[in-house]
Design an enzyme around this catalytic site. Structure first.
Site, PDB file in Angstrom:
ATOM      1  CD  GLU A 127      -2.503  -1.181   2.304  1.00 32.42           C
ATOM      2  OE1 GLU A 127      -3.101  -0.255   3.134  1.00 32.42           O
ATOM      3  OE2 GLU A 127      -3.455  -2.360   2.438  1.00 32.42           O
TER       4      GLU A 127
ATOM      5  CD  GLU B  11      -4.378  -7.767   2.356  1.00 34.40           C
ATOM      6  OE1 GLU B  11      -5.244  -7.450   3.085  1.00 34.40           O
ATOM      7  OE2 GLU B  11      -3.316  -7.498   2.758  1.00 34.40           O
TER       8      GLU B  11
END
Ligand code: 9MR
Length: 343
Positions: free
Chosen positions: A153, A261
């Site tokens: 991220e 995820e």
């Protein structure tokens, strides 16, 4: 006497058949195997010693990702010190049961050790801290962790490298390339991923992931894949065609892609209709991954609804995974099984 022998034979046949059936039981991992697709779940170390948890995990999944145990903060209580207890337990469990491990994650701005975020380190000191961290952790699990989310991220919503990021502030944009190089140095056989959130469909962030990967490849940086997290919810899940298109763009770069995820949150209390809608979202994304030539793993972010991060972070929502709180398969699970049988 012949009746007794006949009875014994019937019992033996029943026992053998049920043994064969139990061995051939269709599970996500067994159905995904012919596609060479790994099926994964995030785990915590302490749950692995729970018999019910580990048997469900081993029946259905062949890949695990430590949900928190391999992050810098949880690993390192003080400068240069490490507590590998939980991470070691996860890797040992994987080793014993022949599971693949996705190491998660070496470089992220969240879950940093307090000594680091509160410390006043110079740029070269911070570089050295990150280098030592990567060499220590990847080196420890060399040959045992097959995939690493090296950088997690790092992008802003507009696709640029986020500036409100600890590593960006202390090292500068080079931190991304350096991290991949150090990870490769520590384990040349590990497959190295850039993992990103909310960049699965069409948009500036997805374009940012592609250009970041392109620029790393152009610089000769060892990167092997892109992680699409796929945290989503009812009514705002990414368009499957756009996800497929992004997987195709990633393939053109010569990279693998993995769903890393996935969860699909729902406002509480849930209805059966909503669980069925959720099932369709899981099915669509799994189908996209199966059709993509470069999608090598599909992971959910927790084994059951009892283990999900969602309710604590988004109160009033939950039921985001494919097994419910009492480990029963949900419509999402059944839908995934069906997709895997579509072949
Ligand atoms: O599931 C993780 C949760 O237990 C932690 O408290 C949280 C801390 O930020 O991180 C969660 O996992 C994140 C993952 O590491 C990276 N992508 C987003 C996930 C959900 O926040």
């Amino acid at each position: 006497m012949p009746i007794v022998i006949g009875g014994i034979i019937v019992i033996i046949v029943i026992l053998v058949t049920s043994w064969i059936n139990s061995r051939n039981r269709q599970s996500l991992r067994s159905l995904a195997e012919p596609y060479e697709l790994a099926i994964g779940s995030a785990v915590t170390g302490w749950q692995l010693s729970d018999q019910n948890y580990s048997s469900l995990l081993l029946e259905e999944f062949n890949l695990i990702t430590p949900e928190n145990a391999m992050k810098f903060g949880p690993l390192s209580p003080a400068p240069g010190q490490y507590d590998f207890t939980e991470a070691d337990a996860i890797v040992a469990f994987a080793d014993k049961n022949n599971l693949v491990v996705r190491g998660h994650t070496l470089v992220w701005t969240n879950q940093l050790p307090q000594w680091l975020s509160d410390g006043a380190y110079t740029q070269s000191e911070t570089r050295e801290i990150l280098r030592n961290h990567i060499l220590t952790v990847v080196g420890r699990y060399r040959g045992k962790v097959q995939y690493w989310d090296v950088v997690n991220e790092a992008l802003a919503n507009d696709g640029s490298i986020a500036s409100n990021n600890f590593w960006m502030e202390h090292i500068g944009p080079d931190y991304i390339a350096l991290a991949f190089e150090w990870a490769h140095e520590a384990d040349p056989d590990a497959l190295l991923f850039y993992n990103e959130s909310y960049a699965e469909g069409k948009g500036e962030k997805a374009d940012g992931v592609i250009s970041l990967a392109q620029s790393l490849i152009a610089r000769g940086v060892p990167i092997h894949g892109i992680g699409m997290e796929m945290h989503t919810g009812l009514g705002w899940s990414p368009n499957p065609q756009e996800v497929a298109h992004n997987m195709q763009r990633i393939s053109t770069l010569g990279l693998d892609v993995q769903i890393t995820e996935m969860d699909v949150r729902i406002e509480q209390p849930v209805t059966l209709d909503e669980l069925n809608q959720q099932a369709r979202v899981y099915a669509e994304i799994l189908r996209v991954c199966l059709k993509a030539t470069n999608c090598s793993a599909f992971s959910v972010w927790g084994l059951t609804d009892a283990n999900s991060w969602i309710p604590s972070v988004y109160p009033g929502t939950g039921s985001a995974l494919i097994f419910d709180e009492i480990m029963q398969p949900k419509p999402a699970y059944e839908a995934m099984i069906k997709v895997l049988q579509e072949r």
